[in-house]
Enzyme design. Structure first.
Site, short mmCIF file in Angstrom:
data_model
loop_
_atom_site.label_atom_id
_atom_site.label_comp_id
_atom_site.label_asym_id
_atom_site.label_seq_id
_atom_site.Cartn_x
_atom_site.Cartn_y
_atom_site.Cartn_z
N SER A 33 0.81 -1.22 0.00
CA SER A 33 0.00 0.00 0.00
C SER A 33 0.84 1.27 0.00
O SER A 33 0.32 2.36 -0.23
CB SER A 33 -0.93 0.02 1.23
OG SER A 33 -0.17 0.05 2.43
N VAL A 82 1.37 -9.74 8.43
CA VAL A 82 2.12 -10.81 7.78
C VAL A 82 3.09 -11.52 8.73
O VAL A 82 3.78 -12.45 8.31
CB VAL A 82 2.89 -10.30 6.54
CG1 VAL A 82 1.92 -9.99 5.41
CG2 VAL A 82 3.74 -9.09 6.88
N TYR A 174 17.16 -3.40 11.63
CA TYR A 174 16.71 -3.47 10.24
C TYR A 174 17.74 -4.20 9.38
O TYR A 174 17.40 -5.10 8.59
CB TYR A 174 16.50 -2.05 9.71
CG TYR A 174 16.18 -1.97 8.24
CD1 TYR A 174 14.89 -2.21 7.77
CD2 TYR A 174 17.16 -1.62 7.31
CE1 TYR A 174 14.59 -2.12 6.42
CE2 TYR A 174 16.87 -1.53 5.96
CZ TYR A 174 15.59 -1.78 5.52
OH TYR A 174 15.29 -1.69 4.18
N ALA A 176 19.92 -6.36 10.25
CA ALA A 176 19.95 -7.79 10.58
C ALA A 176 18.85 -8.55 9.86
O ALA A 176 19.06 -9.67 9.38
CB ALA A 176 19.82 -7.98 12.09
#
Length: 282
Positions: A33, A82, A174, A176
């Site tokens: 989105s 998710v 992030y 990682a």
């Protein structure tokens, strides 16, 4: 010379479709989105795919699919976390019921809140691991029965140069997850091969998105100055690479990654970029 109707149709098709094998395919784009995900969804729809956008926010998801539909594409959305296995399974079921079996998964969902290690809580670490890395595993796992049913499939993972190649203060968590996605992909490529399915990754550099813009004009200018092409990337730059990986034309490529960064990771320093003459460019 008078062409047959079929020949004229083929000319029109070839003019507007970059990769004809995408036409009519069912595609899931997680995090579709906004940002790079929205760009991927739009480009795939323009190429004739049926796109299911998975997102958490309904307002942005509605806006994204309306833009696609206005442009003549086919798209719907499904609200989904998710990082939740049951919701991911429901996403795949809903997509199949709406458009048919899933041909292509673009595992793009991700977040990148900037916080240095000293200030980062264990809970925040776990949250970004779930959103960025665990979700990749869950979405691939949920789509395997679809790929087995079809006898083939495509997975495109949105990784990053941050983590696998570069580092930046505040993005240890992030980075990682993005390096972790590539590690997952290598073995997944071997396991998915039995389903005639490929999995590859795009690795964006600094791309102009809503999230990047929020970091401020000074940051954007400093990043552009360090890029040989002297500009930040567009979401379409990443989407076009994802489109190739998802195509039949890329059927013999799996377990690989493509850096799309305008040459950002090439120079040793900013001075190296400044030393290049651009007088020959138009």
């Amino acid at each position: 010379h008078v062409r047959s109707r079929r020949q004229r149709q083929m000319c029109i098709r070839d003019r507007y479709y970059m990769l004809t094998s995408i036409q009519g395919k069912t595609v899931i784009v997680t995090g579709g989105s906004k940002g790079i995900g929205k760009g991927i969804a739009s480009v795939f729809a323009k190429q004739g795919a049926k796109v299911m956008i998975a997102a958490r926010g309904e307002s942005a998801a509605k806006e994204a699919i309306e833009e696609i539909k206005t442009a003549g594409g086919t798209a719907e959305y499904y609200l989904c976390d998710v990082s939740n296995w049951e919701q991911v399974q429901a996403l795949v079921d809903h997509t199949e019921n709406t458009f048919g079996p899933v041909d292509i998964l673009c595992a793009n969902a991700g977040t990148f809140p900037q916080k240095k290690i000293v200030d980062l809580s264990p809970e925040e670490w776990d949250d970004i691991m779930s959103t960025n890395l665990k979700s990749t595993f869950l979405c691939v796992k949920a789509c395997i029965p679809q790929f087995e049913k079809l006898g083939k499939g495509r997975v495109v993972v949105t990784s990053s140069i941050t983590g696998p190649i570069t580092g930046y203060p505040g993005w240890a968590h992030y980075g990682a997850t993005k390096a972790g996605q590539l590690g997952f992909m290598k073995t997944a490529a071997m396991e998915l091969a039995r389903y005639n399915t490929t999995i590859n990754a795009v690795m964006p550099g600094n791309i102009v998105t809503e999230g990047l813009a929020s970091l401020g004009e000074d940051y954007l200018n400093s990043m552009a100055a360090a890029i040989p092409l002297k500009r930040l990337g567009a979401v379409e730059d990443i989407a076009n690479a994802a489109l190739f990986f998802a195509s039949d034309e890329a059927a013999y490529i799996t377990g690989q990654q493509m850096v799309i960064d305008g040459g950002q990771t090439l120079p040793e320093c900013v001075e190296a970029v400044d030393a290049v003459s651009y007088t020959h460019l138009t």
